[in-house]
Design a protein around this motif. Structure first.
Motif, PDB file in Angstrom:
ATOM      1  N   TRP A  59       0.943  -1.187   0.152  1.00 15.62           N
ATOM      2  CA  TRP A  59      -0.023   0.249   0.214  1.00 15.62           C
ATOM      3  C   TRP A  59       0.985   1.317  -0.062  1.00 15.62           C
ATOM      4  O   TRP A  59       1.664   1.420   0.899  1.00 15.62           O
ATOM      5  N   SER A  61      -0.010   4.666  -1.174  1.00 18.37           N
ATOM      6  CA  SER A  61      -1.073   5.621  -2.084  1.00 18.37           C
ATOM      7  C   SER A  61      -0.511   6.915  -2.409  1.00 18.37           C
ATOM      8  O   SER A  61      -0.865   7.512  -3.013  1.00 18.37           O
ATOM      9  N   TYR A  68      -2.207   0.099  -4.690  1.00 18.78           N
ATOM     10  CA  TYR A  68      -3.227   0.040  -3.646  1.00 18.78           C
ATOM     11  C   TYR A  68      -3.568  -1.578  -3.303  1.00 18.78           C
ATOM     12  O   TYR A  68      -4.552  -2.096  -3.756  1.00 18.78           O
ATOM     13  N   ALA A 248      -6.753   2.210   8.227  1.00 16.58           N
ATOM     14  CA  ALA A 248      -6.321   2.756   7.143  1.00 16.58           C
ATOM     15  C   ALA A 248      -7.289   3.757   6.442  1.00 16.58           C
ATOM     16  O   ALA A 248      -6.997   4.742   5.758  1.00 16.58           O
ATOM     17  N   VAL A 249      -8.477   3.663   6.863  1.00 17.12           N
ATOM     18  CA  VAL A 249      -9.652   4.533   6.347  1.00 17.12           C
ATOM     19  C   VAL A 249      -9.471   5.943   7.017  1.00 17.12           C
ATOM     20  O   VAL A 249      -9.291   6.781   6.638  1.00 17.12           O
ATOM     21  N   GLU A 252      -5.775   8.230   6.710  1.00 23.34           N
ATOM     22  CA  GLU A 252      -5.528   9.009   5.485  1.00 23.34           C
ATOM     23  C   GLU A 252      -6.680   9.992   4.803  1.00 23.34           C
ATOM     24  O   GLU A 252      -6.677  10.760   3.988  1.00 23.34           O
ATOM     25  N   MET A 253      -7.894   9.625   5.669  1.00 20.24           N
ATOM     26  CA  MET A 253      -9.212  10.372   4.959  1.00 20.24           C
ATOM     27  C   MET A 253      -8.768  11.947   4.726  1.00 20.24           C
ATOM     28  O   MET A 253      -9.368  12.590   4.040  1.00 20.24           O
ATOM     29  N   SER A 256      -6.641  12.912   1.839  1.00 22.23           N
ATOM     30  CA  SER A 256      -6.707  12.172   0.502  1.00 22.23           C
ATOM     31  C   SER A 256      -7.428  12.921  -0.655  1.00 22.23           C
ATOM     32  O   SER A 256      -8.312  13.629  -0.406  1.00 22.23           O
ATOM     33  N   GLN A 260      -6.857   8.064  -4.611  1.00 25.74           N
ATOM     34  CA  GLN A 260      -6.491   7.502  -3.198  1.00 25.74           C
ATOM     35  C   GLN A 260      -7.958   7.519  -2.301  1.00 25.74           C
ATOM     36  O   GLN A 260      -8.088   6.558  -1.333  1.00 25.74           O
ATOM     37  N   ARG A 261      -8.489   8.683  -2.490  1.00 26.49           N
ATOM     38  CA  ARG A 261      -9.655   8.743  -1.491  1.00 26.49           C
ATOM     39  C   ARG A 261     -10.826   7.702  -1.902  1.00 26.49           C
ATOM     40  O   ARG A 261     -11.551   6.992  -1.204  1.00 26.49           O
ATOM     41  N   LEU A 264      -9.975   4.515  -0.270  1.00 30.14           N
ATOM     42  CA  LEU A 264     -10.280   4.482   1.287  1.00 30.14           C
ATOM     43  C   LEU A 264     -11.817   3.964   1.216  1.00 30.14           C
ATOM     44  O   LEU A 264     -12.052   3.273   1.992  1.00 30.14           O
ATOM     45  N   ILE A 267     -11.851   0.327   0.817  1.00 27.44           N
ATOM     46  CA  ILE A 267     -11.479  -0.291   2.069  1.00 27.44           C
ATOM     47  C   ILE A 267     -12.714  -0.269   3.083  1.00 27.44           C
ATOM     48  O   ILE A 267     -13.083  -1.362   3.806  1.00 27.44           O
TER      49      ILE A 267
END
Lengths: 293, 285
Positions: A59, A61, A68, A248-249, A252-253, A256, A260-261, A264, A267
């Protein structure tokens, strides 16, 4: 007279519709959540490819050539949950048996209050104590460069699932008919033997429910885990810094964008599918339990 | 008499008993240790200045009054919206619904909602309320997200308490010529107040402890908001839990984080006690 009746009937009808709408709300919300997660989760999976997404081992991103793969997150969540269950369920079950059958009156009610209080403590507080107390201690004890790892996360998750495991299995154990116990005692088994060999097996489906609930809680926990697991997207190692599906969510939210977003959201969709499967299993167990009664 | 029990059986029995006491003891020590440690680290930093001011970069002081107020606003907004919906749904399930299959599906949906983790609520709340309904990162979006989250609690507790209302009350009222809504309003609802109150307390507990669902919906600002500002879209603010997270993880100000943790613990204790009291009152009736 007739007029009053008419307005009364109208109000009745209106109230019925209003209540019907309230009743339908939960179904509506479940559909809403599913639709939004699926529609925002699918595009990234299409672009990345289902196989690459689920079984990719890296991963990265924000790299120049982003990749990913969420296998590290899936495995970490699985290991972390299994670890918490393996440690937490035996302790929780013993405590539940103690509360339901063996505890003297006064002590039992104290322990029950303790369990309720533990359940009410917010998860960030667990995270904070884990971060300040458990992480440095793990680092010292195992001579590691950093104590924020899967092991610390498992410890915190174990503590967090204990209350729900204890209270659900206690209820299940208490629901076993008194006759079972009396029959076993009359045959010469001791109180302890009776409880462990007759009562607990009879409460099996309730105890499994408790375990599955514990799994659900552990897999869905985000904030506490984020504070103690180190949060680096490695393949899981017991003493390595790891990232869970939930973290993980969350991690980076806030910054992002683009693919990438979208990834997420994918995920989150995977996590949602995990939870839905667990819910389904739970329902099947409960249903089977009802049938056998 | 006890001689007839073989030695290995006796040892096993004693061993299992010891293990059980150990497990129960472990739980108690855990809670005591947790509370003790948090009080030890946090109480010295609780001051009047901390809980009565907002953070100031100029003076270099930290205050959590905005976060306290925001938590209160979110609790009130959530309850005002969720109460009618949840009680209404429970009334439909218990008083109106005739189709067993539909009831089963609604109950299944309620259980599903209860099982969804808060991070997913946070994400969906962001997609639906923040973006789709363009409320922006705001207390309103956060509260609406929490409404979905606490709905199952309110429905369940109200339903439990509706089931304890004797059928004869309803029959009596209907027999005297009351309409169904009139009967529910005057006979059934007054009987379930305690159950609704219990549901409210449990929901408050969930809202106070919630962080993941609020992070992306209600935001991370530490500004003071008036009552009017709280209900306007676009006004963000962090609740106590989110503030704790930010102080601990992002800014490394652990003293403040522990002080907030003390307050959260006290709140959890209070909520727990009041839930116990109302439940006891409910049982006595």
């Amino acid at each position: 007279m007739n007029k009053i009746k008419k307005t009364a009937r109208l109000i009745e009808k209106a109230m019925y519709l209003l209540f019907l709408m309230c009743g339908m709300l939960t179904i509506l919300f479940v559909i809403l959540i599913t639709v939004f997660l699926v529609t925002s989760g699918i595009p990234a999976i299409q672009k990345i490819g289902l196989f690459n997404f689920l079984f990719g081992k890296t991963w990265a991103s924000t790299a120049v050539l982003p990749s990913y793969g969420i296998l590290p997150f899936i495995l970490t969540s699985t290991y972390g949950t299994c670890g918490a269950i393996l440690v937490g369920v035996p302790i929780g079950l013993l405590c539940a048996i103690f509360l339901a059958k063996m505890s003297p009156q006064g002590i039992g009610s104290i322990v029950r209050n303790v369990v309720d209080l533990l359940a009410g403590i917010p998860s960030v507080v667990y995270g904070l104590v884990g971060m300040i107390l458990i992480v440095p201690y793990v680092r010292e004890f195992f001579h590691l460069p950093d104590g924020a790892n899967l092991f610390s996360a498992i410890l915190v998750l174990t503590i967090m699932i204990l209350p729900s495991v204890i209270s659900v299995s206690e209820t299940a154990i208490k629901a076993v008919p008194k006759e079972y116990e009396e029959a076993s005692l009359a045959l010469g088994a001791t109180k302890t033997e009776t409880v462990f060999k007759v009562v607990v097996p009879a409460a099996k489906s309730g105890i499994i429910t408790a375990v599955v609930l514990g799994i659900g809680r552990a897999i869905g926990e985000a904030m506490a885990v984020m504070m103690v697991a180190g949060n680096v997207a490695n393949m899981p190692k017991l003493f390595g810094s790891v990232r869970f599906l939930t973290t993980a969510v969350a991690s980076e939210m806030s910054y992002s964008s683009g693919l990438q977003r979208q990834a997420l959201f994918s995920i989150a969709l995977v996590l949602f599918l995990f939870i839905m499967t667990i819910n389904l299993v739970l329902n099947l167990i409960v249903k089977r339990g009802e049938h056998s009664d | 008499m006890t001689d007839t029990i073989s030695k290995s059986r006796k040892i096993k029995g004693v061993l299992l008993n010891i293990l059980m006491y150990l497990a129960a003891g472990f739980i108690c020590v855990l809670l005591l240790g947790l509370i003790g440690y948090i009080l030890y680290r946090g109480t010295p930093y609780i001051s009047w200045e901390l809980i009565s001011t907002k953070p100031s970069l100029l003076k270099g002081t930290v205050g959590i009054l905005p976060n306290i107020l925001i938590t209160v606003y979110i609790i009130i907004m959530t309850l005002i919206i969720v109460l009618p919906l949840g009680v209404g749904a429970a009334i439909y399930l218990n008083e109106y619904a005739k189709n067993r299959k539909l009831v089963r599906i609604i109950e299944l949906a309620t259980e599903t909602l209860a099982g969804i983790p808060s991070i997913i609520y946070g994400l969906v709340g962001m997609l639906v309320f923040v973006q789709f309904f363009s409320l922006g990162t705001s207390l309103l979006a956060g509260s609406l997200t929490l409404v979905i989250m606490t709905l199952p609690t309110i429905i369940r507790t109200t339903q439990e308490s509706l089931k304890t209302v004797p059928m004869a009350y309803r029959e009596g009222s209907l027999g005297l010529g009351a309409g169904k809504w009139y009967m529910i309003r005057t006979v059934v609802l007054p009987c379930v107040i305690d159950g609704v109150v219990t549901g409210c307390i449990l929901s408050i507990g969930r809202v106070v402890g919630e962080s993941a669902a609020l992070l992306f919906t209600a935001g991370m600002a530490n500004e003071m908001l008036s009552v009017l500002g709280a209900v306007q879209p676009g006004n963000a603010g962090s609740s106590l839990t989110v503030a704790l997270y930010m102080y601990a993880k992002e800014r490394g100000q652990f003293d403040v984080a522990f002080a907030v943790a003390v307050i959260l613990l006290a709140l959890a204790f209070l909520i727990n006690m009041s839930a116990k009291l109302t439940a006891k009152k409910l049982r006595r009736e």
